[in-house]
Design a protein around this motif. Structure first.
Motif, mmCIF file in Angstrom:
data_model
loop_
_atom_site.group_PDB
_atom_site.id
_atom_site.type_symbol
_atom_site.label_atom_id
_atom_site.label_comp_id
_atom_site.label_asym_id
_atom_site.label_seq_id
_atom_site.Cartn_x
_atom_site.Cartn_y
_atom_site.Cartn_z
ATOM 1 N N PRO A 75 0.761 -1.356 0.008
ATOM 2 C CA PRO A 75 -0.006 0.006 -0.021
ATOM 3 C C PRO A 75 0.926 1.392 0.023
ATOM 4 C CG PRO A 75 -0.858 -1.590 1.366
ATOM 5 C CD PRO A 75 0.413 -2.141 1.204
ATOM 6 N N ASP A 76 1.882 1.258 0.585
ATOM 7 C CA ASP A 76 2.830 2.294 0.705
ATOM 8 C C ASP A 76 3.354 2.868 -0.537
ATOM 9 O OD1 ASP A 76 2.596 2.323 3.725
ATOM 10 O OD2 ASP A 76 4.385 1.528 4.125
ATOM 11 N N GLU A 77 3.659 1.972 -1.446
ATOM 12 C CA GLU A 77 4.191 1.993 -2.744
ATOM 13 C C GLU A 77 3.003 2.761 -3.832
ATOM 14 O OE1 GLU A 77 6.535 -0.159 -6.537
ATOM 15 O OE2 GLU A 77 5.716 -1.383 -4.849
ATOM 16 N N LEU A 78 1.821 2.110 -3.511
ATOM 17 C CA LEU A 78 0.927 2.770 -4.253
ATOM 18 C C LEU A 78 0.581 4.183 -3.986
ATOM 19 C CD1 LEU A 78 -1.272 -0.536 -4.537
ATOM 20 C CD2 LEU A 78 -0.312 0.416 -6.415
ATOM 21 N N VAL A 79 0.279 4.076 -2.599
ATOM 22 C CA VAL A 79 -0.031 5.332 -2.074
ATOM 23 C C VAL A 79 0.929 6.701 -2.669
ATOM 24 C CG1 VAL A 79 -0.091 7.119 -0.051
ATOM 25 C CG2 VAL A 79 -1.294 4.851 -0.035
ATOM 26 N N ILE A 88 -6.367 9.701 -10.342
ATOM 27 C CA ILE A 88 -7.533 9.980 -9.636
ATOM 28 C C ILE A 88 -8.226 8.592 -9.067
ATOM 29 C CG2 ILE A 88 -8.206 12.198 -10.894
ATOM 30 C CD1 ILE A 88 -9.901 10.588 -12.313
ATOM 31 N N GLY A 89 -7.442 7.513 -9.293
ATOM 32 C CA GLY A 89 -8.242 6.295 -8.875
ATOM 33 C C GLY A 89 -6.925 5.447 -8.673
ATOM 34 N N ILE A 90 -7.429 4.198 -8.010
ATOM 35 C CA ILE A 90 -6.472 2.971 -7.498
ATOM 36 C C ILE A 90 -6.916 1.885 -8.241
ATOM 37 C CG2 ILE A 90 -5.508 1.420 -5.935
ATOM 38 C CD1 ILE A 90 -4.544 4.294 -5.484
ATOM 39 N N GLY A 91 -6.047 1.352 -9.216
ATOM 40 C CA GLY A 91 -6.474 0.105 -10.004
ATOM 41 C C GLY A 91 -5.921 0.441 -11.586
ATOM 42 N N GLU A 92 -6.328 -0.651 -12.371
ATOM 43 C CA GLU A 92 -7.246 -1.527 -12.310
ATOM 44 C C GLU A 92 -6.857 -2.596 -11.546
ATOM 45 O OE1 GLU A 92 -9.495 -4.282 -15.533
ATOM 46 O OE2 GLU A 92 -8.260 -2.583 -16.155
ATOM 47 N N HIS A 114 -4.154 -2.923 -2.515
ATOM 48 C CA HIS A 114 -4.855 -1.699 -3.451
ATOM 49 C C HIS A 114 -5.879 -1.257 -2.602
ATOM 50 C CE1 HIS A 114 -2.867 -3.529 -6.905
ATOM 51 N NE2 HIS A 114 -3.208 -2.335 -7.714
ATOM 52 N N VAL A 115 -6.771 -1.936 -1.912
ATOM 53 C CA VAL A 115 -7.649 -1.623 -1.007
ATOM 54 C C VAL A 115 -7.352 -0.745 0.065
ATOM 55 C CG1 VAL A 115 -9.099 -2.154 0.685
ATOM 56 C CG2 VAL A 115 -9.356 -3.723 -1.674
ATOM 57 N N GLU A 116 -6.099 -1.239 0.672
ATOM 58 C CA GLU A 116 -5.572 -0.383 1.782
ATOM 59 C C GLU A 116 -5.155 1.079 1.313
ATOM 60 O OE1 GLU A 116 -4.530 1.119 5.272
ATOM 61 O OE2 GLU A 116 -5.897 -0.432 4.749
ATOM 62 N N ALA A 117 -4.512 1.130 -0.106
ATOM 63 C CA ALA A 117 -4.303 2.282 -0.692
ATOM 64 C C ALA A 117 -5.155 3.196 -0.747
ATOM 65 C CB ALA A 117 -3.271 2.165 -1.778
ATOM 66 N N ALA A 118 -6.411 2.606 -1.554
ATOM 67 C CA ALA A 118 -7.625 3.271 -1.635
ATOM 68 C C ALA A 118 -8.155 3.883 -0.588
ATOM 69 C CB ALA A 118 -8.552 2.474 -2.387
ATOM 70 N N ARG A 119 -8.159 3.403 0.894
ATOM 71 C CA ARG A 119 -8.697 3.942 1.929
ATOM 72 C C ARG A 119 -7.838 4.824 2.513
ATOM 73 N NH1 ARG A 119 -8.775 -1.616 4.216
ATOM 74 N NH2 ARG A 119 -10.849 -2.370 4.290
#
Length: 261
Positions: A75-79, A88-92, A114-119
């Motif tokens: 999640p840290d990397e995605l954030v 403007i979004g996380i995914g696909e 991905h869920v944790e990053a979106a949160r």
């Protein structure tokens, strides 16, 4: 104003004529679009497209087919990547048990990151689901209990049960060109009966799934009005109603995106 919520503009498919593709979209009243990232390694190319054109945004994520490519994703990397001003979004991301290109456990591991990053960053999570309706519904219900996040089930062709369960969690749903296909009455029935009308947006998922009357051609954002026509015919909306409803739903979900002037 129409917004294409899911495009795959990077890579070789549009390498020779991307400017013309974007111009045709503008002429077709497509005022904005999202360039989707399906592999972390593609983000540089995807974000460059978003930087190059006005009112094109992008995402950061790894498709379930590619979960095996980065089993160590966090999640840290995605954030950190998602702090890019055009993201403007996380995914696909999601679950795909049809092809099994990535083991199930790696798909779930990637999806949880991905869920944790979106949160954490409060951006919508863009979900792909194929042959995994029950597993996705169970997963979403479990994860929502641990902390809410915004979810979009893109290119929705799942069944009634997943639609109902996801809708109860506040999920949005995207219609693609499939809604115009002659043999897709089951998809149309789900949109009529199981999906809240104020949570429907539209997409091309180009270059795939060109809508009627363009089937068999390379799909592109300028065909989005034909997707809207399919949605309007399915739900009994006028074209103006469909344009207003789907555009409003898009900006409600993707709240980081600024409306084109």
């Amino acid at each position: 104003m129409l917004i294409d919520s899911h495009t795959n503009l990077h890579g070789e498919t549009y390498a020779e004529d991307l400017d013309a593709v974007i111009e045709r979209a503008r002429e077709a009243n497509v005022s904005g679009m999202i360039a989707i990232c399906c592999r972390l390694s593609d983000f540089e190319e995807v974000s460059a497209i978003a930087e190059r054109y006005d009112n094109i945004w992008c995402t950061i994520g790894a498709h379930p087919h590619h979960a095996k490519d980065r089993p160590d994703i966090t999640p840290d990397e995605l954030v950190e990547i998602a702090r890019h001003p055009k993201v403007i979004g996380i995914g696909e991301t999601g679950l795909d048990f049809h092809y099994g290109y990535s083991p199930r456990e790696e798909q779930f591991r990637s999806l949880r990151a991905h869920v944790e990053a979106a949160r954490r960053i409060d951006l919508p999570l863009i979900l792909h689901t194929r042959d995994a309706d029950d597993e996705m519904a169970d997963f979403l219900e479990s994860e929502m209990e641990q902390g809410a996040f915004r979810a979009l089930l893109h290119c929705y062709t799942g069944g009634s049960a997943l639609a109902k369960r996801a809708a109860k969690l506040g999920a949005y749903f995207a219609a693609s060109g499939i809604i115009t296909f002659k043999k897709a009455e089951d998809v149309r029935q789900v949109f009529r009966n199981d999906i809240p009308e104020d949570r429907i947006i539209i997409e091309t998922d180009c270059p795939y799934l060109a809508p009627v009357p363009h089937r068999g051609r390379r799909n592109e954002p300028s065909y989005l009005p034909d997707v809207l026509t399919g949605v309007c015919e399915t739900l009994g909306w006028t074209p103006d109603e469909g344009e207003a409803k789907t555009t409003e739903a898009f900006f409600r979900l993707f709240s980081k995106a600024e409306r084109p002037s």
